[in-house]
Structure formats: C-alpha cells, structure tokens
Design a protein around this motif. Structure first.
Motif, short mmCIF file in Angstrom:
data_model
loop_
_atom_site.label_atom_id
_atom_site.label_comp_id
_atom_site.label_asym_id
_atom_site.label_seq_id
_atom_site.Cartn_x
_atom_site.Cartn_y
_atom_site.Cartn_z
N SER A 152 -15.11 22.18 8.15
CA SER A 152 -14.65 21.94 9.51
C SER A 152 -13.17 22.26 9.62
CB SER A 152 -14.93 20.51 9.97
OG SER A 152 -14.00 19.61 9.41
N PHE A 153 -12.82 22.83 10.75
CA PHE A 153 -11.45 23.23 11.04
C PHE A 153 -10.90 22.39 12.18
CE2 PHE A 153 -13.01 26.99 8.95
CZ PHE A 153 -11.92 27.50 8.29
N LEU A 188 -16.34 17.99 18.77
CA LEU A 188 -16.82 18.81 17.66
C LEU A 188 -17.81 19.85 18.17
CD1 LEU A 188 -17.25 19.37 14.58
CD2 LEU A 188 -19.00 17.57 14.64
N ILE A 189 -17.57 21.10 17.80
CA ILE A 189 -18.53 22.18 18.02
C ILE A 189 -19.08 22.51 16.64
CG2 ILE A 189 -18.83 24.62 18.59
CD1 ILE A 189 -16.59 24.34 20.60
N LEU A 190 -20.41 22.55 16.51
CA LEU A 190 -21.05 22.92 15.25
C LEU A 190 -21.70 24.28 15.38
CD1 LEU A 190 -22.81 19.58 14.33
CD2 LEU A 190 -21.01 20.70 13.02
N LEU A 191 -21.43 25.14 14.42
CA LEU A 191 -22.11 26.42 14.32
C LEU A 191 -22.97 26.38 13.07
CD1 LEU A 191 -19.24 28.96 15.10
CD2 LEU A 191 -20.95 28.04 16.67
N TYR A 192 -24.21 26.82 13.18
CA TYR A 192 -25.11 26.88 12.04
C TYR A 192 -24.96 28.26 11.41
CZ TYR A 192 -26.95 22.89 14.56
OH TYR A 192 -27.08 21.70 15.22
N VAL A 193 -24.66 28.30 10.11
CA VAL A 193 -24.32 29.55 9.44
C VAL A 193 -25.16 29.74 8.18
CG1 VAL A 193 -21.96 29.48 10.35
CG2 VAL A 193 -22.42 28.51 8.10
N GLU A 194 -25.37 30.98 7.79
CA GLU A 194 -26.11 31.29 6.57
C GLU A 194 -25.29 30.98 5.33
OE1 GLU A 194 -29.29 32.23 6.29
OE2 GLU A 194 -29.57 32.30 8.47
N PHE A 253 -9.90 17.95 18.26
CA PHE A 253 -11.09 18.78 18.40
C PHE A 253 -11.32 19.56 17.11
CE2 PHE A 253 -13.79 21.97 20.52
CZ PHE A 253 -14.55 21.14 21.31
N PHE A 254 -12.59 19.70 16.69
CA PHE A 254 -12.92 20.38 15.43
C PHE A 254 -14.03 21.41 15.62
CE2 PHE A 254 -10.88 16.56 14.10
CZ PHE A 254 -10.27 16.86 12.89
N LEU A 255 -14.00 22.42 14.76
CA LEU A 255 -15.07 23.41 14.65
C LEU A 255 -15.74 23.18 13.32
CD1 LEU A 255 -16.60 26.03 15.44
CD2 LEU A 255 -14.77 27.29 14.28
N GLY A 256 -17.06 22.88 13.34
CA GLY A 256 -17.82 22.67 12.11
C GLY A 256 -18.73 23.84 11.82
#
Length: 122
Positions: A38-39, A6-12, A45-48
């Motif tokens: 999450s994708f 999992l990769i996490l991106l912090y978003v507005e 593997f996921f993108l959060g």
C-alpha cells in the motif's frame, strides 16, 4: 460518518505492480509484503495492491470498469506529464486529447488498470 480512505487494485504480481507505482508516484510503499502493498497518497488516503489469487472472498472477473484519476494543475501540466510518461514507455490507452473536462490521457498499469490524468475540477 465513514470516510473512504483506501482504493484497492487486484493485481497478478504485487512486486511488479509495486515497482510500477513506486516509479509512477515517486514514493515508497507504507507496507510491502508478498501478497499486498500500500502507498500513502496524502490526506490519510492509500492505494492498495492485492494479489488477485489471494483476494477473499474470491472475485468474479468482469473486466475493467473503473479508473484511478490523477488531477494535476498548471498551464500545460497534463501535456507535460503525458510526454514524460510516454517517453518512459508506459502503455498509452488514450493519447493526449481534449474532452469536455479539458486535456486528458490514460495509461495502463501492468495489470491493465486505467490511470487517467486530467486538470483539477473547478
């Protein structure tokens, strides 16, 4: 053994970021909530995407120090993707160029996260 998945991106704004990545990745999120999405990226593997105001523990904002990499193969594939995303109006942080590892370019998501496209490692 633990395998990162999992990769996490912090978003507005998760809704805005979800729309961006839905279009960019050409797929639907597995989870979509007001503060998180999450994708699935394949291979488990996921993108959060997590609303920055809701991240716990609270973050120290220190600037962009990472990138998401998308490796695509095939003759002219990187240049073709560059033209497609440039035409779509994505913000370009690095124009198409050739570096030590081959052709590459960088776009930015709505929060300024860097997305680098390059050829697969050999």
């Amino acid at each position: 053994m633990a395998n990162p998945n999992l990769i996490l991106l912090y978003v507005e704004d998760p809704a805005k970021s979800t729309a961006f990545y839905r279009d960019l990745l050409g797929r639907e999120p597995a989870v979509e909530a007001p503060n998180f999405a999450s994708f699935p990226l394949g291979g488990g593997f996921f993108l959060g995407l997590w609303r920055i105001a809701k991240v716990e523990p609270e973050l120290a904002r220190s600037g962009s120090r990472s990138e998401i990499g998308i490796m695509i193969g095939g003759e002219g594939a990187v240049a073709g993707q560059y033209q497609k995303w440039k035409t779509a109006g994505h913000r370009i942080a690095q124009e198409l160029t050739t570096l030590d590892f081959g052709p590459t370019f960088v776009i930015l998501d709505p929060d300024g996260h860097r997305i680098r496209v390059c050829e697969p490692d050999k």
